[in-house]
Design a protein around this motif. Structure first.
Motif, PDB file in Angstrom:
ATOM      1  N   GLU A 146     -30.465 -16.187 -20.272  1.00  0.00           N
ATOM      2  CA  GLU A 146     -29.336 -17.015 -20.683  1.00  0.00           C
ATOM      3  C   GLU A 146     -29.138 -16.921 -22.193  1.00  0.00           C
ATOM      4  O   GLU A 146     -30.098 -16.922 -22.965  1.00  0.00           O
ATOM      5  CB  GLU A 146     -29.564 -18.468 -20.274  1.00  0.00           C
ATOM      6  CG  GLU A 146     -29.528 -18.666 -18.764  1.00  0.00           C
ATOM      7  CD  GLU A 146     -29.773 -20.092 -18.333  1.00  0.00           C
ATOM      8  OE1 GLU A 146     -29.562 -20.388 -17.135  1.00  0.00           O
ATOM      9  OE2 GLU A 146     -30.189 -20.928 -19.188  1.00  0.00           O
ATOM     10  N   ILE A 193     -26.888 -18.776 -25.166  1.00  0.00           N
ATOM     11  CA  ILE A 193     -26.030 -19.908 -25.519  1.00  0.00           C
ATOM     12  C   ILE A 193     -25.125 -19.504 -26.670  1.00  0.00           C
ATOM     13  O   ILE A 193     -25.584 -18.974 -27.691  1.00  0.00           O
ATOM     14  CB  ILE A 193     -26.870 -21.130 -25.900  1.00  0.00           C
ATOM     15  CG1 ILE A 193     -27.639 -21.648 -24.674  1.00  0.00           C
ATOM     16  CG2 ILE A 193     -25.994 -22.241 -26.482  1.00  0.00           C
ATOM     17  CD1 ILE A 193     -28.569 -22.807 -24.960  1.00  0.00           C
ATOM     18  N   VAL A 240     -23.914 -19.174 -21.608  1.00  0.00           N
ATOM     19  CA  VAL A 240     -23.939 -20.626 -21.426  1.00  0.00           C
ATOM     20  C   VAL A 240     -23.183 -21.231 -22.606  1.00  0.00           C
ATOM     21  O   VAL A 240     -23.695 -21.243 -23.736  1.00  0.00           O
ATOM     22  CB  VAL A 240     -25.382 -21.162 -21.375  1.00  0.00           C
ATOM     23  CG1 VAL A 240     -25.382 -22.680 -21.260  1.00  0.00           C
ATOM     24  CG2 VAL A 240     -26.157 -20.512 -20.234  1.00  0.00           C
ATOM     25  N   VAL A 297     -21.646 -23.928 -25.172  1.00  0.00           N
ATOM     26  CA  VAL A 297     -21.757 -25.295 -25.688  1.00  0.00           C
ATOM     27  C   VAL A 297     -20.507 -25.508 -26.539  1.00  0.00           C
ATOM     28  O   VAL A 297     -20.278 -24.779 -27.506  1.00  0.00           O
ATOM     29  CB  VAL A 297     -23.041 -25.485 -26.514  1.00  0.00           C
ATOM     30  CG1 VAL A 297     -23.022 -26.837 -27.232  1.00  0.00           C
ATOM     31  CG2 VAL A 297     -24.266 -25.376 -25.623  1.00  0.00           C
ATOM     32  N   GLU A 324     -25.835 -32.002 -26.555  1.00  0.00           N
ATOM     33  CA  GLU A 324     -25.329 -31.054 -25.558  1.00  0.00           C
ATOM     34  C   GLU A 324     -26.026 -29.700 -25.701  1.00  0.00           C
ATOM     35  O   GLU A 324     -26.354 -29.042 -24.700  1.00  0.00           O
ATOM     36  CB  GLU A 324     -23.809 -30.886 -25.706  1.00  0.00           C
ATOM     37  CG  GLU A 324     -23.169 -30.054 -24.622  1.00  0.00           C
ATOM     38  CD  GLU A 324     -21.653 -29.995 -24.726  1.00  0.00           C
ATOM     39  OE1 GLU A 324     -21.059 -29.090 -24.081  1.00  0.00           O
ATOM     40  OE2 GLU A 324     -21.064 -30.827 -25.439  1.00  0.00           O
ATOM     41  N   ASP A 367     -29.525 -30.006 -24.248  1.00  0.00           N
ATOM     42  CA  ASP A 367     -29.483 -30.070 -22.788  1.00  0.00           C
ATOM     43  C   ASP A 367     -29.163 -28.716 -22.156  1.00  0.00           C
ATOM     44  O   ASP A 367     -29.505 -28.468 -20.997  1.00  0.00           O
ATOM     45  CB  ASP A 367     -28.450 -31.097 -22.328  1.00  0.00           C
ATOM     46  CG  ASP A 367     -28.872 -32.530 -22.640  1.00  0.00           C
ATOM     47  OD1 ASP A 367     -30.067 -32.744 -22.921  1.00  0.00           O
ATOM     48  OD2 ASP A 367     -27.994 -33.416 -22.625  1.00  0.00           O
ATOM     49  N   ALA A 368     -28.503 -27.842 -22.917  1.00  0.00           N
ATOM     50  CA  ALA A 368     -28.114 -26.533 -22.381  1.00  0.00           C
ATOM     51  C   ALA A 368     -29.286 -25.559 -22.316  1.00  0.00           C
ATOM     52  O   ALA A 368     -29.220 -24.548 -21.598  1.00  0.00           O
ATOM     53  CB  ALA A 368     -26.990 -25.935 -23.223  1.00  0.00           C
ATOM     54  N   THR A 424     -33.418 -19.596 -21.067  1.00  0.00           N
ATOM     55  CA  THR A 424     -32.714 -19.329 -22.324  1.00  0.00           C
ATOM     56  C   THR A 424     -33.527 -18.369 -23.187  1.00  0.00           C
ATOM     57  O   THR A 424     -34.698 -18.614 -23.483  1.00  0.00           O
ATOM     58  CB  THR A 424     -32.464 -20.631 -23.103  1.00  0.00           C
ATOM     59  OG1 THR A 424     -31.763 -21.556 -22.270  1.00  0.00           O
ATOM     60  CG2 THR A 424     -31.625 -20.346 -24.347  1.00  0.00           C
TER      61      THR A 424
END
Length: 400
Positions: free
Chosen positions: A122, A124, A145, A147, A165, A168-169, A174
């Motif tokens: 993942e 972000i 992912v 944000v 946020e 939490d992601a 990740t």
């Protein structure tokens, strides 16, 4: 006529199937077709410093870089990049082991993700994001992912990061944070407090970070660009991306770079060598000279762009847009809802015929198209007379 394939499988790799033609190509073609002023794509309409252009001409004439340059980039440029990082930010990099020259920042992003991301990892990224981020993550087989940076109207209208946020992601899958500051398209410049929180998360969760800092010299007012790699624990896990195109107004030269640890540079170079291998030989010599320009060049450039920002922002406000004055970059994001519109795609496609100006719908930078629907981006890296004419035309935008 024989069929092209023996099955119904699509020709385009499924990882790229969602992307198609970029919005920049579509809107630039629309500008040509209609004769509209193109404030969509982020390229200047004047060249950068004459002495830098002449340095490229001199390199061509003297035979410097006309054949393949070294794979990591010419020594002169790698030394100049390292000197720039030390002079501006106090960061020490070994030009031979910790600097890599790329075909613009776009290749630097692609090579970094191809090198560091495995299928299923993942990544972000802050939404809205530059469109090559999503494509590069897909090419690497990663899972993006988002944000979301969300608009706020308390104080100056801006887009800000929700650190809860972001936290939490992050999951056990990740691998990497893809950070852009100053941020395109919103113009947000992440504060020291925000960057410190991001750094603490990266260290705590043992994440790699790729930072796109191509607008590092375009910040306004009190906004300060702080390289994430300068914060505690980040030097050894961060790939920092820079570019000459935005700072020196030679976007067609496609000269970018990364700075990082020897291990991370080696990893990225392993992917980069099978993309372009090398590029922009003579221009590398010119960019080496550009990076050594005195501080007055950078301050004058920022002052010039500040005035252009104000010219376009004021014109957009007068036309009825809600304007998010950028802290950095040379883009302004606007909200079209006060004008009675809520679909940025339809608005931008109709705008050239309505008033002779091209813009870009921010929704193309979102996974959640609904969240980006009412926002439209304009570029102000244009001549003052072009911006003045554009604002005069935009005064008619509310006349249906």
């Amino acid at each position: 006529m024989a069929a092209m394939t023996s099955s119904a499988r699509p020709l385009l790799n499924r990882r790229l199937a969602e992307f198609g033609t970029t919005i920049f190509a579509e809107m630039s073609a629309l500008a040509v077709k209609t004769g509209a002023i193109n404030l969509g794509q982020g390229f200047p309409d004047t060249d950068g410093p004459e002495q830098v252009r002449e340095a490229a001409v001199r390199a061509l004439r003297e035979g410097h870089g006309n054949q393949y340059p070294p794979g990591p980039g010419i020594p002169e440029l790698r030394t100049a990049i390292a000197a720039h990082q030390q002079r501006r930010y106090g960061m020490e990099f070994d030009p031979d082991r910790e600097v890599l020259v790329t075909a613009g920042a776009t290749e630097a992003i692609a090579a970094s993700l191809l090198a560091l991301v495995e299928p299923g990892d993942e990544v972000i990224a802050f939404e809205p994001y530059y469109d090559s981020y999503a494509a590069s993550i897909a090419l690497a087989g990663g899972t993006r992912v988002p944000v979301t940076l969300r608009p706020t109207t308390d104080g100056d209208a801006s887009f800000r990061l929700d650190l809860d946020e972001l936290r939490d992601a992050i999951t056990p899958r990740t691998r990497l944070l893809l950070i852009n500051t100053p941020h395109n398209p919103t113009g947000t410049v992440l504060s020291r407090a925000e960057l410190t929180a991001i750094a603490e998360l990266a260290v705590e969760r043992d994440l790699l970070v790729v930072t796109d800092e191509v607008y590092e010299h375009l910040t306004y007012g009190d906004a300060e660009h702080i390289p994430l790699a300068t914060l505690p624990g980040m030097r050894e896990r961060t790939v920092t991306i820079g570019s000459a195109g935005k700072t020196f107004s030679f976007t067609g030269w496609k000269v970018g770079w990364i700075t990082s640890t020897p291990e991370l540079v080696t990893a990225v170079r392993s992917a980069k060598q099978f993309l372009t291998y090398v590029s922009a030989g003579p221009f590398q010599y010119a960019v080496a000279e550009a990076l050594a320009l005195p501080d007055t060049y950078f301050s004058d450039f920022r002052a010039t762009m500040t005035a252009k920002r104000e010219l376009l922002a004021t014109g957009l406000e007068d036309a009825g847009f809600t304007v998010f004055r950028p802290q950095g970059t040379y883009f302004i994001t606007t909200d079209i809802r006060p004008l009675g519109f809520d679909d940025g795609f339809a608005f931008c496609r109709a705008l050239p015929e309505r008033c002779g100006v091209v813009a870009v719908p921010n929704a193309v930078f979102y996974d959640d198209r609904t969240a980006g629907a009412p926002f439209v981006r304009f570029a102000f890296c244009k001549q003052d007379e072009v911006l003045s004419e554009a604002t005069a035309r935009l005064a008619k935008v509310g006349n249906r």
